[in-house]
Design a protein around this motif. Structure first.
Motif, PDB file in Angstrom:
ATOM      1  N   GLY A 171      32.303  23.549  39.877  1.00 29.76           N
ATOM      2  CA  GLY A 171      32.845  22.811  41.001  1.00 29.76           C
ATOM      3  C   GLY A 171      32.091  21.520  41.232  1.00 29.76           C
ATOM      4  O   GLY A 171      31.026  21.291  40.649  1.00 29.76           O
ATOM      5  N   ASP A 172      32.658  20.683  42.092  1.00 32.26           N
ATOM      6  CA  ASP A 172      32.069  19.376  42.404  1.00 32.26           C
ATOM      7  C   ASP A 172      30.722  19.523  43.094  1.00 32.26           C
ATOM      8  O   ASP A 172      30.566  20.350  43.990  1.00 32.26           O
ATOM      9  N   GLY A 173      29.780  18.679  42.721  1.00 33.44           N
ATOM     10  CA  GLY A 173      28.482  18.636  43.383  1.00 33.44           C
ATOM     11  C   GLY A 173      27.593  19.799  42.993  1.00 33.44           C
ATOM     12  O   GLY A 173      27.867  20.539  42.046  1.00 33.44           O
ATOM     13  N   LEU A 174      26.515  19.956  43.750  1.00 27.92           N
ATOM     14  CA  LEU A 174      25.628  21.109  43.575  1.00 27.92           C
ATOM     15  C   LEU A 174      26.148  22.225  44.465  1.00 27.92           C
ATOM     16  O   LEU A 174      26.423  22.009  45.652  1.00 27.92           O
ATOM     17  N   ARG A 175      26.249  23.432  43.900  1.00 28.26           N
ATOM     18  CA  ARG A 175      26.935  24.510  44.599  1.00 28.26           C
ATOM     19  C   ARG A 175      26.141  25.807  44.575  1.00 28.26           C
ATOM     20  O   ARG A 175      25.327  26.038  43.686  1.00 28.26           O
ATOM     21  N   ALA A 176      26.432  26.658  45.538  1.00 27.23           N
ATOM     22  CA  ALA A 176      26.025  28.056  45.493  1.00 27.23           C
ATOM     23  C   ALA A 176      27.191  28.801  44.847  1.00 27.23           C
ATOM     24  O   ALA A 176      28.352  28.519  45.146  1.00 27.23           O
ATOM     25  N   VAL A 177      26.886  29.717  43.942  1.00 28.83           N
ATOM     26  CA  VAL A 177      27.934  30.484  43.276  1.00 28.83           C
ATOM     27  C   VAL A 177      27.674  31.964  43.474  1.00 28.83           C
ATOM     28  O   VAL A 177      26.578  32.454  43.207  1.00 28.83           O
ATOM     29  N   LEU A 178      28.701  32.667  43.959  1.00 27.85           N
ATOM     30  CA  LEU A 178      28.654  34.119  44.091  1.00 27.85           C
ATOM     31  C   LEU A 178      29.491  34.707  42.964  1.00 27.85           C
ATOM     32  O   LEU A 178      30.694  34.440  42.874  1.00 27.85           O
ATOM     33  N   TRP A 179      28.837  35.478  42.097  1.00 30.68           N
ATOM     34  CA  TRP A 179      29.487  36.106  40.941  1.00 30.68           C
ATOM     35  C   TRP A 179      29.806  37.553  41.306  1.00 30.68           C
ATOM     36  O   TRP A 179      28.931  38.408  41.267  1.00 30.68           O
ATOM     37  N   VAL A 180      31.044  37.809  41.704  1.00 31.36           N
ATOM     38  CA  VAL A 180      31.429  39.142  42.179  1.00 31.36           C
ATOM     39  C   VAL A 180      31.777  40.074  41.025  1.00 31.36           C
ATOM     40  O   VAL A 180      32.114  39.630  39.921  1.00 31.36           O
ATOM     41  N   SER A 181      31.734  41.357  41.298  1.00 33.20           N
ATOM     42  CA  SER A 181      32.151  42.384  40.344  1.00 33.20           C
ATOM     43  C   SER A 181      33.609  42.728  40.591  1.00 33.20           C
ATOM     44  O   SER A 181      34.090  42.663  41.721  1.00 33.20           O
ATOM     45  N   GLY A 182      34.289  43.099  39.520  1.00 34.14           N
ATOM     46  CA  GLY A 182      35.666  43.559  39.623  1.00 34.14           C
ATOM     47  C   GLY A 182      36.663  42.573  39.073  1.00 34.14           C
ATOM     48  O   GLY A 182      36.819  41.484  39.607  1.00 34.14           O
ATOM     49  N   CYS A 183      37.326  42.974  37.985  1.00 31.24           N
ATOM     50  CA  CYS A 183      38.379  42.147  37.388  1.00 31.24           C
ATOM     51  C   CYS A 183      39.272  43.055  36.556  1.00 31.24           C
ATOM     52  O   CYS A 183      38.776  43.864  35.764  1.00 31.24           O
ATOM     53  N   GLU A 184      40.570  42.922  36.747  1.00 27.14           N
ATOM     54  CA  GLU A 184      41.505  43.752  35.997  1.00 27.14           C
ATOM     55  C   GLU A 184      42.172  43.002  34.850  1.00 27.14           C
ATOM     56  O   GLU A 184      42.994  43.564  34.137  1.00 27.14           O
ATOM     57  N   HIS A 185      41.825  41.736  34.646  1.00 24.29           N
ATOM     58  CA  HIS A 185      42.500  40.932  33.632  1.00 24.29           C
ATOM     59  C   HIS A 185      42.005  41.208  32.214  1.00 24.29           C
ATOM     60  O   HIS A 185      42.794  41.155  31.272  1.00 24.29           O
ATOM     61  N   ALA A 186      40.710  41.465  32.061  1.00 27.73           N
ATOM     62  CA  ALA A 186      40.105  41.760  30.757  1.00 27.73           C
ATOM     63  C   ALA A 186      40.508  40.742  29.699  1.00 27.73           C
ATOM     64  O   ALA A 186      40.956  41.095  28.603  1.00 27.73           O
ATOM     65  N   CYS A 187      40.344  39.481  29.997  1.00 28.17           N
ATOM     66  CA  CYS A 187      40.730  38.407  29.078  1.00 28.17           C
ATOM     67  C   CYS A 187      39.842  38.428  27.827  1.00 28.17           C
ATOM     68  O   CYS A 187      38.616  38.372  27.952  1.00 28.17           O
ATOM     69  N   PRO A 188      40.439  38.498  26.643  1.00 34.92           N
ATOM     70  CA  PRO A 188      39.633  38.399  25.421  1.00 34.92           C
ATOM     71  C   PRO A 188      38.882  37.067  25.405  1.00 34.92           C
ATOM     72  O   PRO A 188      39.446  36.019  25.719  1.00 34.92           O
ATOM     73  N   GLY A 189      37.582  37.130  25.094  1.00 32.14           N
ATOM     74  CA  GLY A 189      36.766  35.925  25.062  1.00 32.14           C
ATOM     75  C   GLY A 189      36.170  35.540  26.401  1.00 32.14           C
ATOM     76  O   GLY A 189      35.513  34.502  26.507  1.00 32.14           O
TER      77      GLY A 189
ATOM     78  N   ASN B 169      32.229  36.450  31.038  1.00 32.19           N
ATOM     79  CA  ASN B 169      31.508  37.374  31.919  1.00 32.19           C
ATOM     80  C   ASN B 169      32.080  38.795  31.906  1.00 32.19           C
ATOM     81  O   ASN B 169      32.342  39.359  32.962  1.00 32.19           O
ATOM     82  N   PRO B 170      32.270  39.416  30.747  1.00 34.81           N
ATOM     83  CA  PRO B 170      32.857  40.758  30.754  1.00 34.81           C
ATOM     84  C   PRO B 170      32.016  41.796  31.496  1.00 34.81           C
ATOM     85  O   PRO B 170      32.547  42.792  31.974  1.00 34.81           O
ATOM     86  N   VAL B 171      30.729  41.529  31.639  1.00 36.64           N
ATOM     87  CA  VAL B 171      29.858  42.459  32.363  1.00 36.64           C
ATOM     88  C   VAL B 171      30.287  42.585  33.830  1.00 36.64           C
ATOM     89  O   VAL B 171      29.985  43.574  34.495  1.00 36.64           O
TER      90      VAL B 171
ATOM     91  N   GLY C 204      33.827  38.233  37.086  1.00 37.25           N
ATOM     92  CA  GLY C 204      34.749  39.019  37.865  1.00 37.25           C
ATOM     93  C   GLY C 204      35.871  38.142  38.431  1.00 37.25           C
ATOM     94  O   GLY C 204      36.145  37.062  37.990  1.00 37.25           O
ATOM     95  N   ASP C 205      36.518  38.709  39.412  1.00 31.70           N
ATOM     96  CA  ASP C 205      37.592  37.975  40.074  1.00 31.70           C
ATOM     97  C   ASP C 205      37.487  38.202  41.575  1.00 31.70           C
ATOM     98  O   ASP C 205      37.673  39.321  42.048  1.00 31.70           O
ATOM     99  N   PRO C 206      37.195  37.139  42.330  1.00 33.18           N
ATOM    100  CA  PRO C 206      37.096  37.279  43.777  1.00 33.18           C
ATOM    101  C   PRO C 206      38.380  37.810  44.419  1.00 33.18           C
ATOM    102  O   PRO C 206      38.325  38.427  45.475  1.00 33.18           O
ATOM    103  N   LEU C 207      39.524  37.570  43.773  1.00 31.71           N
ATOM    104  CA  LEU C 207      40.795  38.026  44.344  1.00 31.71           C
ATOM    105  C   LEU C 207      41.270  39.341  43.732  1.00 31.71           C
ATOM    106  O   LEU C 207      42.415  39.757  43.942  1.00 31.71           O
ATOM    107  N   PHE C 208      40.386  40.030  43.011  1.00 36.78           N
ATOM    108  CA  PHE C 208      40.636  41.394  42.561  1.00 36.78           C
ATOM    109  C   PHE C 208      40.953  42.215  43.812  1.00 36.78           C
ATOM    110  O   PHE C 208      40.274  42.060  44.843  1.00 36.78           O
TER     111      PHE C 208
END
Length: 157
Positions: free
Chosen positions: A14-32, A35-37, A72-76
């Motif tokens: 994102g624009d500028g310097l940011r705080a990033v929250l990396w949440v758990s949970g994703c149902e998409h399982a996109c190959p490649g 962040n699969p963890v 993950g996906d925040p909107l999971f």
């Protein structure tokens, strides 16, 4: 809700310097996926008061442009309630800061969620490895869109 990390002074999500929250949970399982963890909603740390305080301390810094939600996906579906509460809190405490949200859902799939009232920029769509482009700004593959929701809202008014 669970999360894997809170990063500060991030310039890549994102624009500028940011705080990033990396949440758990994703149902998409996109190959490649980078962040699969983070796919397992039961993995990671519990987003508790201590984590919230850490995130808000970072957001309180003058030079931080805002919050980016990724994973993950925040909107999971399992994250939506907690993320909505967090979004409301962030916008109430830091109205001048922008919120970016990365999701594997398309805008059309989530456009009716209340969450979008509190998100300034939505990066939508599943990551498609065959469409990966390292020069495509803010997204991993060219099918993904960087949608400036705050500009869309102004246009509708």
């Amino acid at each position: 809700m669970r999360y894997h990390d809170i990063t500060k002074d991030d310039m890549k999500n994102g624009d500028g310097l940011r705080a990033v929250l990396w949440v758990s949970g994703c149902e998409h399982a996109c190959p490649g996926c980078q962040n699969p963890v983070t796919w397992d909603p039961d993995d990671g740390l519990i987003f508790d008061d201590k984590a919230r305080e850490e995130l808000f301390e970072i957001l309180g810094r003058d030079y931080i442009s805002g919050l980016t939600l990724s994973g993950g996906d925040p909107l999971f579906p399992g994250n939506r309630s907690d993320i909505l509460g967090l979004l409301k809190e962030v916008k109430a405490l830091f109205p001048q800061k922008t919120v970016w949200c990365y999701t594997g859902y398309t805008y059309e799939e989530v456009k009716d969620l209340e969450h979008l009232k509190y998100i300034d920029v939505l990066v939508d769509g599943k990551f498609v490895e065959s469409l990966k482009d390292n020069k495509y700004e803010w997204a991993g593959s060219t099918n993904q869109r960087v949608i400036r929701l705050n500009e869309m809202t102004k246009e509708r008014k």
